[in-house]
Design an enzyme around this catalytic site. Sequence first.
Site, short mmCIF file in Angstrom:
data_model
loop_
_atom_site.label_atom_id
_atom_site.label_comp_id
_atom_site.label_asym_id
_atom_site.label_seq_id
_atom_site.Cartn_x
_atom_site.Cartn_y
_atom_site.Cartn_z
N GLY A 271 0.61 -1.23 -0.06
CA GLY A 271 0.02 0.16 0.01
C GLY A 271 0.60 1.23 0.01
O GLY A 271 0.26 2.27 0.24
N GLY B 23 2.55 2.41 -2.40
CA GLY B 23 2.88 2.84 -3.75
C GLY B 23 4.12 2.22 -4.70
O GLY B 23 4.58 2.66 -5.79
N LYS B 24 4.40 0.78 -4.46
CA LYS B 24 5.49 0.23 -5.31
C LYS B 24 4.52 0.00 -6.78
O LYS B 24 5.38 0.17 -7.83
CB LYS B 24 5.65 -1.23 -4.80
N SER B 25 3.57 -0.58 -6.72
CA SER B 25 2.76 -0.79 -8.09
C SER B 25 2.46 0.54 -8.78
O SER B 25 2.69 0.36 -10.12
CB SER B 25 1.63 -1.57 -8.05
N TYR B 26 2.30 1.46 -8.12
CA TYR B 26 1.95 2.52 -8.55
C TYR B 26 3.20 3.24 -9.44
O TYR B 26 3.19 3.58 -10.34
CB TYR B 26 1.38 3.80 -7.47
N ASP C 152 8.97 -5.48 -8.79
CA ASP C 152 7.92 -5.08 -7.86
C ASP C 152 8.19 -5.92 -6.65
O ASP C 152 7.52 -7.21 -6.73
CB ASP C 152 6.80 -4.99 -8.29
N GLY D 96 5.73 -7.02 -0.33
CA GLY D 96 5.47 -6.21 0.71
C GLY D 96 6.57 -6.02 1.93
O GLY D 96 6.61 -7.44 2.32
P1 ADP Z 1 1.85 -1.30 -3.21
O1 ADP Z 1 2.04 -1.63 -4.79
O2 ADP Z 1 2.97 -0.79 -2.53
O3 ADP Z 1 0.88 -2.26 -2.52
P2 ADP Z 1 0.09 0.77 -4.58
O4 ADP Z 1 1.33 1.13 -5.86
O5 ADP Z 1 -1.02 -0.27 -5.09
O6 ADP Z 1 1.04 -0.11 -3.42
O7 ADP Z 1 -0.47 1.83 -4.05
C1 ADP Z 1 -1.46 2.03 -3.01
C2 ADP Z 1 -2.54 3.28 -3.30
O8 ADP Z 1 -1.92 4.31 -3.31
C3 ADP Z 1 -2.97 3.06 -4.77
O9 ADP Z 1 -4.45 3.41 -4.73
C4 ADP Z 1 -2.27 4.03 -5.82
O10 ADP Z 1 -2.99 4.64 -6.57
C5 ADP Z 1 -2.06 5.05 -4.58
N1 ADP Z 1 -0.67 5.79 -4.64
C6 ADP Z 1 0.46 5.33 -4.48
N2 ADP Z 1 1.36 6.07 -4.63
C7 ADP Z 1 0.93 6.90 -5.49
C8 ADP Z 1 1.62 8.61 -5.89
N3 ADP Z 1 2.61 8.65 -6.08
N4 ADP Z 1 0.61 9.38 -6.42
C9 ADP Z 1 -0.87 9.09 -6.16
N5 ADP Z 1 -1.25 7.97 -5.75
C10 ADP Z 1 -0.44 7.04 -5.60
#
Ligand code: ADP
Length: 357
Positions: free
Chosen positions: A118, A120-123, A260, A263
Amino acid sequence: KMGRVPVPRSDSVRVAVRVRPFSQREKNSGSQCVISMHSGSVTIRDPKNEERVKTFTFDLTYWSHDGFQKDEDGVLIPSDPASKFAGQSDVFHDIGRGILDSAWRGYNATLLAYGQTGSGKSYSMTGFGTDKGLIPRVCEELFQTIEKQKGNLEPQVMFSMLEIYNEQIRDLLSRTKAPGGLRVREDQQLGFFVEGLKWVPCENYAQIEKLVEQGSKIRMTASTNMNASSSRSHMLIAIQFKQVFLDTALTKQSSINMVDLAGSERQRSSGSEGDRLREGSRVNLSLTSLGNVISALADLAMGKKVLHIPYRDSVLTKLLQSALGGNSRTTLIAALSPADICYEETLSTLRYAERAK
Ligand code: ADP
């Protein structure tokens, strides 16, 4: 790396930190921001003890908040004009371009996203919809540049996508699942490789886009079937890029690796089944070994004496051996939540990232 004696290859490991915006849930619960950034430095304060403040420095820092004082929900954002909002294209400009540059010059490049689920890795890696992250942008620009270079060289792009779950490898481009997972083999010349992994030749970005989409679906289904979350597995996209120069018939070969990571949150032992526990410790095994390898490489790059780089400790580090170290360029992106409730995990992510410098 500022302030230290410059030695060759000191740029072989770069560390970036990216703070995501508050989630709706964090906003609703009245979370406060515990992170502030100032150019290359990141400061985190303990929400339970205002005096406990720690500052870290990194090569790149990305702030995701658009306001500097209070955002529309009244959440206090530390005022810092030096920390500007960074979007996907800014991150690509700094990090993605460097990866492509390495690849064109014949160096292996590795990009890793680390952080709690959560954060932002996937983002950062994949992005969402049209808000593309590094993987699609890197692949897209690779082919754009190839188009421009055609006539001078014959490019070959081979694509693979796999998942490491519980130290077992699954080919995300193959519908048939090998029982027990695919095996890692070692070749005197090639080093470690995955036996039977599918490598798909690609001629344009659309092909890669389709493969990533298929692979992501297989990953989702697989984790649903196992009643697990894909956040517990590492996803590795690897591209073998070969340039054959038409005038001289010389070749340049490099690999681009984008991971990626699972967690990083500690697996809680309470209420865990035996399987979950073992899985938890194995997820952490890969992350711990990766941390040890990168940290050893960073020490080496700084001219310190390193006796042993522990590549053999986990599947992930075996597979990345040729892509970490040597002439390779590695970028670690540490993804952070700004919220007080994530303080412990965020601090642990910052510590992990600091070891990589
Ligand atoms: P992870 O892959 O680490 O579990 P996600 O990439 O799924 O986390 O990010 C969690 C949430 O936060 C998602 O809804 C994503 O869209 C949002 N998010 C993460 N990073 C950003 C960012 N830099 N800007 C805008 N939204 C973000």
